[in-house]
Design a protein around this motif. Structure first.
Motif, PDB file in Angstrom:
ATOM      1  N   ASN A 158     -35.182 -38.614  40.025  1.00  0.00           N
ATOM      2  CA  ASN A 158     -36.039 -39.363  40.954  1.00  0.00           C
ATOM      3  C   ASN A 158     -36.609 -38.513  42.082  1.00  0.00           C
ATOM      4  O   ASN A 158     -37.163 -39.033  43.043  1.00  0.00           O
ATOM      5  N   SER A 159     -36.473 -37.191  41.959  1.00  0.00           N
ATOM      6  CA  SER A 159     -37.084 -36.286  42.937  1.00  0.00           C
ATOM      7  C   SER A 159     -37.191 -34.899  42.325  1.00  0.00           C
ATOM      8  O   SER A 159     -36.492 -34.578  41.352  1.00  0.00           O
ATOM      9  N   GLY A 160     -38.029 -34.079  42.927  1.00  0.00           N
ATOM     10  CA  GLY A 160     -38.166 -32.707  42.452  1.00  0.00           C
ATOM     11  C   GLY A 160     -36.886 -31.908  42.614  1.00  0.00           C
ATOM     12  O   GLY A 160     -36.530 -31.106  41.755  1.00  0.00           O
ATOM     13  N   VAL A 161     -36.186 -32.138  43.722  1.00  0.00           N
ATOM     14  CA  VAL A 161     -34.930 -31.424  43.970  1.00  0.00           C
ATOM     15  C   VAL A 161     -33.902 -31.761  42.893  1.00  0.00           C
ATOM     16  O   VAL A 161     -33.220 -30.879  42.352  1.00  0.00           O
ATOM     17  N   ASN A 162     -33.798 -33.048  42.553  1.00  0.00           N
ATOM     18  CA  ASN A 162     -32.859 -33.458  41.507  1.00  0.00           C
ATOM     19  C   ASN A 162     -33.264 -32.892  40.149  1.00  0.00           C
ATOM     20  O   ASN A 162     -32.407 -32.561  39.325  1.00  0.00           O
ATOM     21  N   ALA A 163     -34.549 -32.775  39.920  1.00  0.00           N
ATOM     22  CA  ALA A 163     -35.029 -32.202  38.665  1.00  0.00           C
ATOM     23  C   ALA A 163     -34.618 -30.738  38.537  1.00  0.00           C
ATOM     24  O   ALA A 163     -34.140 -30.310  37.482  1.00  0.00           O
ATOM     25  N   ILE A 164     -34.794 -29.974  39.605  1.00  0.00           N
ATOM     26  CA  ILE A 164     -34.407 -28.556  39.585  1.00  0.00           C
ATOM     27  C   ILE A 164     -32.905 -28.422  39.359  1.00  0.00           C
ATOM     28  O   ILE A 164     -32.451 -27.569  38.579  1.00  0.00           O
ATOM     29  N   ALA A 165     -32.109 -29.265  40.027  1.00  0.00           N
ATOM     30  CA  ALA A 165     -30.653 -29.217  39.859  1.00  0.00           C
ATOM     31  C   ALA A 165     -30.264 -29.545  38.421  1.00  0.00           C
ATOM     32  O   ALA A 165     -29.377 -28.900  37.849  1.00  0.00           O
ATOM     33  N   PHE A 166     -30.929 -30.528  37.820  1.00  0.00           N
ATOM     34  CA  PHE A 166     -30.648 -30.891  36.429  1.00  0.00           C
ATOM     35  C   PHE A 166     -30.996 -29.747  35.495  1.00  0.00           C
ATOM     36  O   PHE A 166     -30.225 -29.398  34.589  1.00  0.00           O
ATOM     37  N   LEU A 167     -32.143 -29.129  35.703  1.00  0.00           N
ATOM     38  CA  LEU A 167     -32.607 -28.065  34.812  1.00  0.00           C
ATOM     39  C   LEU A 167     -31.778 -26.793  34.938  1.00  0.00           C
ATOM     40  O   LEU A 167     -31.768 -25.965  34.025  1.00  0.00           O
ATOM     41  N   ALA A 168     -31.072 -26.642  36.039  1.00  0.00           N
ATOM     42  CA  ALA A 168     -30.198 -25.484  36.201  1.00  0.00           C
ATOM     43  C   ALA A 168     -29.020 -25.549  35.228  1.00  0.00           C
ATOM     44  O   ALA A 168     -28.408 -24.529  34.923  1.00  0.00           O
ATOM     45  N   ARG A 169     -28.729 -26.752  34.723  1.00  0.00           N
ATOM     46  CA  ARG A 169     -27.565 -26.932  33.850  1.00  0.00           C
ATOM     47  C   ARG A 169     -27.914 -27.463  32.461  1.00  0.00           C
ATOM     48  O   ARG A 169     -27.047 -27.537  31.594  1.00  0.00           O
TER      49      ARG A 169
END
Length: 253
Positions: A158-169
């Protein structure tokens, strides 16, 4: 079918050893993880089927660690315990986040059957293309996920920050991202992705509710795979994504 699972619990416990033995008799490869938060963080990478043996060795910190992993990574969690164990567990990890629970005393064969079904579903899901949907609008997230979920494995942020965190893993085959997000816009997230070597090549399509000349020029300048209007009918959205994946398959040959 790969019948590997992670078992979270006190590896020295007689009951945990008995569960491992019973599952191995049913053809499972069981990896005992331990019940300390550090052990859990190191073992659970994402994508696993996990069985939690919930007893006094699993404290609130361990439960919170597991909850955070569930929220951040794609795992299926099952739990074994007494009613009093579940009364400690559910306030920290809501029952809705757990695939199934087995109250002691329990049948190992029943546990094995449920785990086998979860692994089969997981294996089928892994053959689907993975799409990360990024949008600050929950209504839009739900609608687009519902539109695509039957054909693709859809994750949401639901945000760009959460997207980056998800894609890191986690790895995905495509990102569908709202262009007009607050705080961190779709364009900013796109630039962040392109500056990170491990994420730079992930295909991105923008979702937008605008089609004025200025917006279109800004979108085109970023060079995403496509930009799609949020107002398009669901079947048109599915066709656009299906066409994209078909073209990539053709290019690979």
């Amino acid at each position: 079918m790969d019948k590997s699972i992670l078992l979270i619990g006190d590896k020295k416990s007689f009951m945990v050893k008995a569960v491992i033995s019973g599952l191995e008799s049913n053809g499972f490869a069981v990896n005992p993880v331990g019940s300390l938060p550090d052990d859990i963080k190191k073992a659970v990478k994402g994508g696993e089927v996990c069985l939690l043996y919930c007893d006094n060795s699993v404290d609130a910190a361990s439960m919170a660690c597991i909850r955070d992993i569930i929220d951040d990574r794609d795992i299926k969690l099952f739990a074994i315990g007494l009613p009093e164990d579940f009364s400690r567990l559910f306030p920290i990890i809501p029952r809705a986040k757990i695939e199934d629970v087995f109250e002691r005393p329990f049948s190992v064969d029943n546990v094995a059957n449920k785990l086998a079904i979860a692994l089969m579903i997981k294996e089928e899901g892994e053959s689907k293309k993975r799409i990360l949907l990024v949008d600050d609008d929950q209504v839009s997230l739900n609608a687009i996920k519902s539109c695509l979920a039957k054909q693709y494995k859809v994750y949401v942020a639901n945000s760009g920050v959460n997207a980056i965190a998800f894609l890191a893993r986690n790895e995905v085959d495509l990102i569908l991202m709202d262009y007009e997000m607050p705080v961190t816009s779709g364009a900013q997230v796109f630039e962040m992705l392109r500056s990170e070597p491990t994420m730079a090549k992930i295909p991105v399509m923008f979702l937008t509710s605008k089609q004025d000349k200025d917006t279109v020029m800004k979108l085109v300048a970023l060079k995403p795979e496509k930009y799609l209007l949020k107002t398009m009918p669901p079947e048109a959205l599915r066709e656009q994504i299906e066409s994209y994946f078909h073209s990539k398959l053709y290019d690979s040959h």
